[in-house]
Enzyme design. Structure first.
Site, PDB file in Angstrom:
ATOM      1  CB  SER A 157      60.288 -44.108  49.059  1.00 45.98           C
ATOM      2  OG  SER A 157      60.701 -44.423  50.356  1.00 45.98           O
ATOM      3  CG  ASP A 324      67.671 -47.023  47.601  1.00 43.31           C
ATOM      4  OD1 ASP A 324      67.924 -46.907  48.811  1.00 43.31           O
ATOM      5  OD2 ASP A 324      66.505 -47.040  47.148  1.00 43.31           O
ATOM      6  CG  HIS A 357      65.640 -44.125  49.369  1.00 50.40           C
ATOM      7  ND1 HIS A 357      65.077 -45.253  48.811  1.00 50.40           N
ATOM      8  CD2 HIS A 357      64.621 -43.465  49.998  1.00 50.40           C
ATOM      9  CE1 HIS A 357      63.778 -45.276  49.089  1.00 50.40           C
ATOM     10  NE2 HIS A 357      63.481 -44.203  49.795  1.00 50.40           N
TER      11      HIS A 357
END
Length: 384
Positions: A157, A324, A357
């Site tokens: 991320s 995601d 995610h």
């Protein structure tokens, strides 16, 4: 903490702190005259200093990536699934460094730190920083630790964004980039999510313009709402269906016809919000969302990502997750195409999973085995 530590845990770890007196120029035009960086290390640095790995944390992460701080700790570090003996980032082979980024709230200089000019917490006076600012501070940390070159810079991320920025800004100081669940920039939708989260905090009556420390209070409701919103975006529809469905908490499956908690998903989100407030700072949350919004390395190259990545020297591993929807696989494929345009070495894996995610934090076998295999190749490359 379990009575007996798992064999693949790094065990009890200590945090370290370094103070830097040299001013750090920032992208916003200001500078930090002095600052502290808190970090943890796992494993041993080899004689050649060739086996160092930098882990970069995401929005709500910290320097505590693995292990336990004490026997009273209930939970290990945030990436325990991937860091430790025999794990993808194998601490029997690598020397691993993870620092709390500037602006954080876990020991490094940030909004809750004391401003030496006013002798009060920085609060809203702390400068907004960027991924590039973080990378420059991390490079100074590497210098202080005697690490000229990272075997790899790794992150998921927002952490993956830092790894990419490392390859752009310091192409000769890292061998590999491992960027997981990442995007080359935020979409308008993602910026919108961040703005709603910020407004939840900014409009909390206890925020006091960011000077809530001086009022001995915390914008609990606003920060909890921001976390609840964020947490929804980190999960997938399938994951939420499988975990909660439309299950009710009690009352024999009957509706209460009021606004109390009824559904299991409501209870879960409220718990996530409450627990987050106890370990995170609202000003830091605001700052972190802006760091995400501002990340766009192609902007300086007429929005040409291929041009932005033209001079990278590192080899890349990119991993995305099918469910995601915050940073969907297509965003990783943009980076893949830009690297291919420059004939740069790139490995890419798209993992089929319903975990959303947050899958990069999970021990998903296909993901962790591919991650481990790539890192083992790096270990052989550097003689670790």
């Amino acid at each position: 903490m379990p009575k007996h530590l798992p064999a693949d845990s790094v065990g009890i770890v200590e945090q370290h702190s370094l103070h830097f007196d040299e001013p750090l120029p920032l992208d916003c035009g200001r500078s930090l005259p002095a600052y502290d960086l808190v970090y943890e290390t796992y494993g041993e640095l080899n004689a050649e200093r060739s086996n160092a790995i930098l882990i970069c944390h995401a929005l709500s992460g910290s320097h505590h990536a693995a292990g336990y701080h004490s026997e009273e700790d209930r939970k290990p570090g945030w990436w325990e699934a991937c860091v430790g003996p025999g794990k993808p980032i194998d601490t029997d082979r690598f020397y691993v460094v993870c620092c709390n980024n500037l602006g954080g709230c876990h020991g490094s200089t940030g909004p809750s730190s004391i401003n030496p000019e006013t002798h009060r917490p920085y609060g809203p006076d702390f400068p907004l920083v960027t991924v590039r600012d973080w990378v420059h501070s991390q490079a100074r940390l590497a210098d202080a630790l005697g690490i000229e070159r990272w075997a790899a810079v790794v992150g998921g991320s927002l952490g993956g964004m830092q790894a990419i920025q490392w390859a752009i800004d310091y192409p000769d100081r890292l061998g590999h980039v491992v960027a997981i669940a990442v995007a080359p920039r935020l979409s308008a939708q993602n910026i919108g999510f961040n703005e709603v989260a910020r407004q939840a905090i900014l409009t909390d009556p206890e925020f006091h313009g960011g000077r809530y420390y001086e009022h001995h209070t915390v914008p609990r409701r606003g920060l909890a709402l921001a976390r609840m919103l964020g947490h929804i975006t980190y999960l997938s529809d399938d994951a939420m269906r499988d975990k909660f469905g439309r299950d009710l908490r009690a009352d024999g499956g009957r509706y209460k016809f009021n606004f109390d908690v009824e559904f299991e998903v409501e209870s879960y989100l409220r718990y996530q919000g409450r627990s987050f407030v106890d370990r995170f700072d609202a000003n830091t949350y605001l700052l972190m969302t802006k760091v995400l919004d501002y990340f766009d390395p192609a902007a300086e190259y007429d929005h040409d990502l291929s041009a932005a990545l033209a001079h990278v020297q590192a080899r890349f591993l990119l991993i995305s997750f099918s469910s995601d929807w915050r940073f969907p696989p297509e965003r990783s494929r943009e980076i893949v195409r830009a690297l291919e345009d420059n004939q740069k070495p790139i490995s890419y894996l798209e993992v089929e999973t319903s975990q959303g995610h947050d899958a990069f934090l999970k021990p998903i076998p296909v993901y962790t085995e591919a991650f481990r295999a790539y890192m083992q190749g790096i270990a052989r490359e550097v003689g670790a």
